[in-house]
Design an enzyme around this catalytic site. Sequence first.
Site, short mmCIF file in Angstrom:
data_model
loop_
_atom_site.label_atom_id
_atom_site.label_comp_id
_atom_site.label_asym_id
_atom_site.label_seq_id
_atom_site.Cartn_x
_atom_site.Cartn_y
_atom_site.Cartn_z
N GLY B 295 0.79 -1.22 0.00
CA GLY B 295 0.00 0.00 0.00
C GLY B 295 0.83 1.28 0.00
N SER B 296 0.35 2.26 0.75
CA SER B 296 0.88 3.63 0.69
C SER B 296 2.35 3.76 1.00
CB SER B 296 0.10 4.52 1.66
OG SER B 296 -1.26 4.38 1.40
#
Lengths: 381, 587
Positions: B295-296
């Site tokens: 993810g981020s």
Amino acid sequence: MTATSRTGMTIPLTRTDTSVLSRWWWTVDKWSLFLLCGLTGLGLLMTSAASPAVAERLGLPPMHFVMRQALFVPPALLILFMTSMLSPRQVRRAAIVVFMLSVALLILTLFGGTEIKGARRWLSIGGTSLQVSEFVKPAFAVTAAWMFAARRMGEDIPGNIIATALLFVVLSLLLAQPDVGQTVVVVAVWFSQLFLAGLPMLWVALLVLVGVGGLATAYFVFPHVASRVDRFLNPQSGDTFQVDRALEAFMNGGLFGTGPGAGTVKAHLPDAHADFVFAVLGEEFGMFACLLLVAVFGAIVARGFIRALQDSDMFILLATTGLLVQFALQALINMASAVNLMPPKGMTLPFVSYGGSSILAIAFGMGMMLALTRRRPGEQT
Amino acid sequence: MIGKIRSFRSNHRRTHANPTRRRPCVPSKMLPADGPAREAIETGRTRLLITGAVIWAAFGCIGLRLVDLSLLHPAEEPSHAAVSERIETERADILDRNGVILATGLATASLYANPRRVIDPDEAGRQLASVLPNADATELAKRMRLDRTFVWLHRKLTPRQQWQILRLGIPGLDFQREEARAYPVGHPLAHVLGYVDIDNHGIAGVEKSFDDRLRGDREPLSLTIDVRLQHVMHAALSDAMKEFSAMGASGVILDIKTGEVLSLVSLPDFDPYRAGSADEEQLRNRATLDVYELGSAFKVFTTATALDTGVVAIDGGYDATKPIKIARYTIRDYHAKGRWLSVPEIFMYSSNIGSAKMAMDFGTEAQRDYLSRFGLLEQSPIELPEVGAPITPDIWRPVNTMTISFGHGIAVSPLQMASAVAAILNDGVYLAPTLVKREAGSPKPAGRRVVSRKTSDEMRRLMRLVVEQGTGKKADAEGYLVGGKTGTAEKQSGGSYARKKLISSFVGAFPMNAPRYLVLAVLDEPKGTKKTYNYATGGWVAAPVIKQVVERMGPVVGIAPVDPASPNLQAEMAVNVTSEGHTLASF
């Protein structure tokens, strides 16, 4: 015997004592007699030590073999004493009778014997089994001695040929069983007598070669002989379980042994009370006890030989030698097997191993030896 | 008696003195008492002595043999000892970077039988089963009935078990000395060290990858692991996993300057002594073997690439007012601001729209090039057998470039992630992660430059910003100048993303004025709690782990807390958050 010992305070008196017992007591070799009785006692002791473990493994009551051995000891001692009282002439006659009887029974064994592990060695008579080959050995020794002596002393009979013919009769009967060990003993007896009877050295050498050839033949003819020799020469080639265990027993015992009954080898060896009784002695009583036993056997042989040396009668010389060679060879084969100096050969340790036939026959043989080595006043040189 | 022998001997000599009488076998009809008969007797006596000598020599041999057996052999091992079955079980010790023993060998006894010497296998089996745990009497008896001379019955007994077996006194059994591998630290290092099989051959972890070295050399093997940090990471992750009911967790601590792995944790773990009874979930090393869409946290790479390629400057920005629609996806922001965002804002608020636009600016080729430089497109070179290969798109389309910009559509292992971020913070130089301690005096590992110093410097400021003001405030261990990036990814299940199943992570480093240690924590499917308002994102569940770890490890590694408000540090960490030149760090 007490009566004689009372009079035995002065030796010349006893020499003139007319009682049979007194005459016997003062003429028999008391050292040998004492040592042989000692061996018998040791035999009972060793049977009690070694056999309960074996009996238990066979599902018998622990004291089974001890009781049986105890049953055989009194008759064996009786035979020993009675035979030792005979005169040389009576010894000869007794031996010939036993020899003929044994040969007959050996023939019977071949046809009606019990087969155990591929060999017919045991004859069942009235519930007890008899190993006739044990009896034929001392009887043959005396009979052959008679023949050799007769020939040697110039009597007009082909003694050597008869003795050799008898050997071949016994030989063929024993090999037919087959029993290579007993055969070797009988041949050795015959050979030692022939040797003493003045066989030229060239012939001695030749016969030694023939003997070696005979052993080699046994190796190739009998698979069980070959297998044992192979395993002796190369322990990796097969199972050396019994010998390994026996050797461990001696190492385990050390100088003074683990103590009576404390050994473990008897739990593993199937013949701990017979063929491997020496290993049990080594483990439980130690090296010194074993050396003492070897010395006792050696002393009995030495005593007999010394007595024989003093005798001027050819028959007595040869017969005594034959009987003692048989006795010594049995002890040697048994002990050498246990300490792995030779391929294992089932042979009883005289008087010590368990075995009814064995102890009765050896008592007969040693009784004759004692009888022959008794001092005979007036006949000595 | 002696006299008699002497007289015999003198006779004997006399006989031989007369050579004419030496034909013993010649028969003659009449024998005078003193003639050939006497000669025959004398010959017999001589030969009797020879016979006696032979027999006595034979008895003498037996006597010597008895002395030989009893005196010269007793100390010897029984000749039947199963030498061929002897197993080389010795292994070198494994130490941590400070010399703490992590794996060593203990002398134990193993029980074997020579079935040919076991008298009663059934009884022996019953007796043994009463002493040995989990032993089956019939199975033991069956082994002891095999036609062999050697069978193992039980390996590596405790001294108590050995004593009990000795007390049973079963013939035919014996013991063999063996080394048993001991792992004093136990669970926390289970995945790193791995384990050995019954014959002490390494079959997992360091024990496997250095099997030859450990078996061939007695010198201990020193690892880069610091057992104190391992405990710190293990404890913090275990607590978080419990608190957020996660199904798994992994953690890494790297020395940014050397690439050394100081701690590597995977949860759930297992008892290294009972690896055989651990399940697959426990045995799997989540830090190196598992690959995740993280993810981020991937925005670290996207931003670094954008800054390094120069498609945007740190004072530039993008319009993040509207979600991007591409193919069947709609890219929206989780912390939507609905306005134009500067690069620092995109990073600190973790804007998907901004990141995707950055990626579209530098393009697919640059993205692949930089991800490859960061070591994210191939297996981690760590010295462990359990290393997973990253999952990357088969065909790298624009949509892939966009999703990868915020960490979806690419799966890497946590260790890969840690090494890549460490490279950006190591003045832009990538160092291969290693578990083996460098010997003192050996040259520093040569790295490779992946981004410029300037990019590295900007990224360190941006990452500090995230902790100071952005999504990672919960990672801020006071005084340690922690920086980092949160990551929250929805786990893929059956082709679509599952909203409730998250991989929540935080990749942090400290102190951000001169980054030295990288700390990564990943939680697999954490559940939000009341305390976190049911949030289970990286900022809520993984960032506190980083804070806890940094606070505990700071004193261990000798880094003292500083005052973040000091003017020097302020200057070192300053970032222009807005393009108008607003300096947020001065707040």
